[in-house]
Design a protein around this motif. Structure first.
Motif, PDB file in Angstrom:
ATOM      1  N   ALA A 156      40.951  38.098  34.155  1.00 55.50           N
ATOM      2  CA  ALA A 156      41.297  39.195  35.054  1.00 55.50           C
ATOM      3  C   ALA A 156      40.367  39.279  36.253  1.00 55.50           C
ATOM      4  O   ALA A 156      39.182  38.994  36.159  1.00 55.50           O
ATOM      5  CB  ALA A 156      41.256  40.518  34.286  1.00 55.50           C
ATOM      6  N   GLY A 157      40.926  39.679  37.366  1.00 51.17           N
ATOM      7  CA  GLY A 157      40.127  39.910  38.566  1.00 51.17           C
ATOM      8  C   GLY A 157      39.472  41.276  38.518  1.00 51.17           C
ATOM      9  O   GLY A 157      40.070  42.261  38.068  1.00 51.17           O
ATOM     10  N   ALA A 158      38.230  41.343  38.968  1.00 52.49           N
ATOM     11  CA  ALA A 158      37.513  42.618  39.079  1.00 52.49           C
ATOM     12  C   ALA A 158      37.667  43.100  40.516  1.00 52.49           C
ATOM     13  O   ALA A 158      37.172  42.461  41.448  1.00 52.49           O
ATOM     14  CB  ALA A 158      36.045  42.432  38.736  1.00 52.49           C
ATOM     15  N   ASN A 210      29.260  42.319  39.192  1.00 57.07           N
ATOM     16  CA  ASN A 210      30.469  42.159  40.014  1.00 57.07           C
ATOM     17  C   ASN A 210      30.131  42.348  41.491  1.00 57.07           C
ATOM     18  O   ASN A 210      30.533  41.554  42.347  1.00 57.07           O
ATOM     19  CB  ASN A 210      31.536  43.170  39.605  1.00 57.07           C
ATOM     20  N   LEU A 211      29.383  43.420  41.797  1.00 57.78           N
ATOM     21  CA  LEU A 211      28.983  43.675  43.176  1.00 57.78           C
ATOM     22  C   LEU A 211      28.099  42.548  43.693  1.00 57.78           C
ATOM     23  O   LEU A 211      28.285  42.047  44.817  1.00 57.78           O
ATOM     24  CB  LEU A 211      28.250  45.015  43.263  1.00 57.78           C
ATOM     25  N   PHE A 212      27.156  42.118  42.879  1.00 59.53           N
ATOM     26  CA  PHE A 212      26.254  41.031  43.255  1.00 59.53           C
ATOM     27  C   PHE A 212      27.038  39.749  43.551  1.00 59.53           C
ATOM     28  O   PHE A 212      26.776  39.039  44.534  1.00 59.53           O
ATOM     29  CB  PHE A 212      25.254  40.801  42.121  1.00 59.53           C
ATOM     30  N   THR A 307      41.476  37.699  51.531  1.00 63.84           N
ATOM     31  CA  THR A 307      41.685  38.246  50.190  1.00 63.84           C
ATOM     32  C   THR A 307      41.063  37.304  49.177  1.00 63.84           C
ATOM     33  O   THR A 307      41.631  36.274  48.832  1.00 63.84           O
ATOM     34  CB  THR A 307      43.188  38.411  49.881  1.00 63.84           C
ATOM     35  N   TYR A 308      39.862  37.629  48.731  1.00 63.84           N
ATOM     36  CA  TYR A 308      39.193  36.851  47.692  1.00 63.84           C
ATOM     37  C   TYR A 308      38.827  37.807  46.562  1.00 63.84           C
ATOM     38  O   TYR A 308      38.788  39.023  46.748  1.00 63.84           O
ATOM     39  CB  TYR A 308      37.935  36.153  48.247  1.00 63.84           C
ATOM     40  N   VAL A 309      38.598  37.265  45.384  1.00 65.87           N
ATOM     41  CA  VAL A 309      38.357  38.139  44.245  1.00 65.87           C
ATOM     42  C   VAL A 309      37.338  37.519  43.300  1.00 65.87           C
ATOM     43  O   VAL A 309      37.270  36.294  43.155  1.00 65.87           O
ATOM     44  CB  VAL A 309      39.684  38.438  43.498  1.00 65.87           C
ATOM     45  N   VAL A 310      36.548  38.374  42.693  1.00 68.29           N
ATOM     46  CA  VAL A 310      35.637  37.972  41.617  1.00 68.29           C
ATOM     47  C   VAL A 310      36.379  38.207  40.309  1.00 68.29           C
ATOM     48  O   VAL A 310      36.979  39.265  40.102  1.00 68.29           O
ATOM     49  CB  VAL A 310      34.338  38.808  41.647  1.00 68.29           C
ATOM     50  N   THR A 311      36.369  37.214  39.431  1.00 67.06           N
ATOM     51  CA  THR A 311      37.069  37.357  38.156  1.00 67.06           C
ATOM     52  C   THR A 311      36.076  37.426  37.003  1.00 67.06           C
ATOM     53  O   THR A 311      34.924  37.014  37.137  1.00 67.06           O
ATOM     54  CB  THR A 311      38.026  36.184  37.889  1.00 67.06           C
ATOM     55  N   SER A 386      38.907  32.638  44.562  1.00 63.59           N
ATOM     56  CA  SER A 386      38.266  33.425  43.514  1.00 63.59           C
ATOM     57  C   SER A 386      37.027  32.715  43.002  1.00 63.59           C
ATOM     58  O   SER A 386      36.872  31.501  43.166  1.00 63.59           O
ATOM     59  CB  SER A 386      39.233  33.670  42.349  1.00 63.59           C
ATOM     60  N   THR A 387      36.142  33.494  42.394  1.00 54.23           N
ATOM     61  CA  THR A 387      34.954  32.940  41.743  1.00 54.23           C
ATOM     62  C   THR A 387      34.625  33.806  40.536  1.00 54.23           C
ATOM     63  O   THR A 387      34.967  34.998  40.510  1.00 54.23           O
ATOM     64  CB  THR A 387      33.760  32.885  42.717  1.00 54.23           C
ATOM     65  N   VAL A 388      33.989  33.222  39.540  1.00 51.18           N
ATOM     66  CA  VAL A 388      33.680  33.944  38.306  1.00 51.18           C
ATOM     67  C   VAL A 388      32.390  34.745  38.464  1.00 51.18           C
ATOM     68  O   VAL A 388      31.433  34.281  39.102  1.00 51.18           O
ATOM     69  CB  VAL A 388      33.549  32.956  37.126  1.00 51.18           C
ATOM     70  N   ASN A 389      32.379  35.937  37.911  1.00 49.85           N
ATOM     71  CA  ASN A 389      31.185  36.783  37.880  1.00 49.85           C
ATOM     72  C   ASN A 389      29.965  35.956  37.494  1.00 49.85           C
ATOM     73  O   ASN A 389      29.977  35.248  36.487  1.00 49.85           O
ATOM     74  CB  ASN A 389      31.418  37.903  36.856  1.00 49.85           C
ATOM     75  N   ILE A 390      28.925  36.028  38.306  1.00 51.28           N
ATOM     76  CA  ILE A 390      27.722  35.209  38.123  1.00 51.28           C
ATOM     77  C   ILE A 390      27.151  35.335  36.713  1.00 51.28           C
ATOM     78  O   ILE A 390      26.744  34.338  36.102  1.00 51.28           O
ATOM     79  CB  ILE A 390      26.652  35.599  39.172  1.00 51.28           C
TER      80      ILE A 390
END
Length: 428
Positions: A156-158, A210-212, A307-311, A386-390
């Motif tokens: 899921a995208g955050a 997520n913010l980071f 439109t990019y998203v962290v997942t 998109s990119t995955v939460n660090i």
């Protein structure tokens, strides 16, 4: 002395019972069946039935059991404390009590589950029809040492949820398009006595990370984050410094708080923004109409798409290895059922959860979805990168150190540069 020995034996028996209550333990018969003769599958997961996604999953499991009555019976154990749940799964695998079916957060820096030799390999069952339910990339990422020991499920995208009424109260007409403008909006919100962000440091620090990650992607681009490697870079230090600026606009209980505290701060309108997945929607109750979903800001330099998203990390299903062919086939039948087009549609629309198995975005029911879930699906259909939460890709050592490092930076005991340097050292 005799009483003490008896007490110790009773305690040991209780522990053994708890461990054997969910999983394929040593000495347990692989062909265990219910009174009706059905193959019993012990399923362990973290989706509480009092959440929308948990209720939707529970309904599907009941449907599956009804359709396969007398042949297969899925019995469920739930642990809604996800960090504790993940550690429990590792313990169960190491103690030969691997559940028949379970899920977990995939981390390429921690392949202990996949390399344990205790997970079922689905390679021979991955026929063309089932394979087409997933993107090639998701299956490739979960193929370890030539084996498919995990089936793609949730990714899921955050997204940024914001309280439109609180923004209006602060005189903010539209959601800011750059991070600097968002900081200015935070000042306006604070000026009206409104706390801008829900953040926290405990456990996985999900909201904070997520913010980071959004800030890091804006600094370096999503591709650079997807490549892995050292995080001790100029761009990551810039992102950490900006994160420190945003930390001035969170709640006083953020240090030491966990997901539940931070989420409820937003749901009770104590904060104006939070970065979370679609499962949040079911927890917002009466304030849903006040909440909007925003495109993530950038630094306006073209490093990221519009439109990019962290997942979240891929959260796949896996299964305990078994020598019982009948049980193995029952596990595959359930896996195909839960990743089918109909199941994915029901989990998305009823459970407010976005999954890896493909969802037909042209489906009439999907397109007509209204409210926050409709907004979420609409935004997700436009995502370009998109990119995955660090945090999800950090080593076990770095993850254990993350809360204290975040707290030290928030309290100005270490600088943003030191935060990155120390986190990178733990991540090696």
């Amino acid at each position: 002395m005799k009483k003490r020995v008896i007490s110790m034996l009773l305690a040991a028996a209780m522990v053994t019972g708890l461990l054997a209550g969910c999983g394929n333990s040593k000495g347990k018969k692989d062909n265990e069946s219910s009174e009706s003769g059905a193959v019993v599958l012990d399923m362990y997961h973290s989706w509480s039935t009092d959440s929308e996604r948990g209720a939707a999953l529970d309904k599907l499991i009941q449907d599956f059991n009804k359709e396969n009555e007398g042949e297969i019976e899925v019995k469920v154990t739930i642990n809604p404390d996800f960090p504790a749940y993940q550690e429990k799964v590792k313990t169960m695998i190491s103690t030969d009590t691997t559940p028949d079916i379970f899920h977990y957060n995939f981390n390429p820096n921690d392949l202990s589950r996949q390399q344990s030799g205790k997970l079922m390999d689905f390679t021979d069952y991955m026929d063309t029809e089932w394979k087409e339910r997933f993107s090639e990339g998701d299956l490739d990422n979960l193929t370890i040492d030539g084996q498919i020991t995990s089936i793609p499920f949730e990714k899921a995208g955050a997204v940024i949820y914001y309280n439109k009424d609180l923004f209006k109260e602060a005189g903010i007409g539209e959601f800011p398009k750059t991070w600097d403008d968002l900081l200015e909006a935070c000042k306006k919100l604070e000026g009206q006595g409104i706390v801008p962000f829900s953040l926290y440091t405990a456990d996985d620090a999900w909201y904070t990370c997520n913010l980071f990650t959004y800030l890091a992607a804006s600094c370096a681009g999503v591709d650079s984050l997807n490549k892995g490697g050292s995080i001790n870079t100029k761009e990551m230090k810039t992102a950490a410094a900006k994160l420190r600026e945003f930390w001035d606009y969170t709640t006083g209980d953020a240090i030491g708080a966990n997901y539940s505290v931070a989420m409820n701060n937003f749901a009770s309108e104590k904060t104006a923004m939070v970065i979370d997945g679609p499962w949040l929607i079911g927890s917002l109750g009466e304030i849903q109409d006040k909440v909007g979903i925003a495109k993530a800001p950038s630094f306006g330099d073209g490093k990221v798409s519009e439109t990019y998203v962290v997942t979240d990390a891929q959260t796949p299903w896996a299964a305990g290895k078994t020598e019982d062919k009948k049980k193995e086939e029952a596990i595959v039948k359930f896996m195909k059922f839960i990743t089918s087009e109909d199941s994915v549609k029901e989990l998305t629309l009823e459970g407010a959860v976005f999954l890896s198995p493909k969802l037909d975005m042209e489906d009439e029911d999907v397109q007509s979805t209204e409210g926050l879930l409709g907004e979420y699906l609409d935004l997700y259909s436009q995502v370009e990168d998109s990119t995955v939460n660090i945090q999800r890709n950090l080593s076990t050592a770095a993850n254990s150190k993350l809360p204290s490092l975040l707290e030290s930076m928030a309290l100005d005991n270490i600088s943003a540069d030191e935060f990155i340097e120390q986190l990178d050292a733990e991540n090696q």
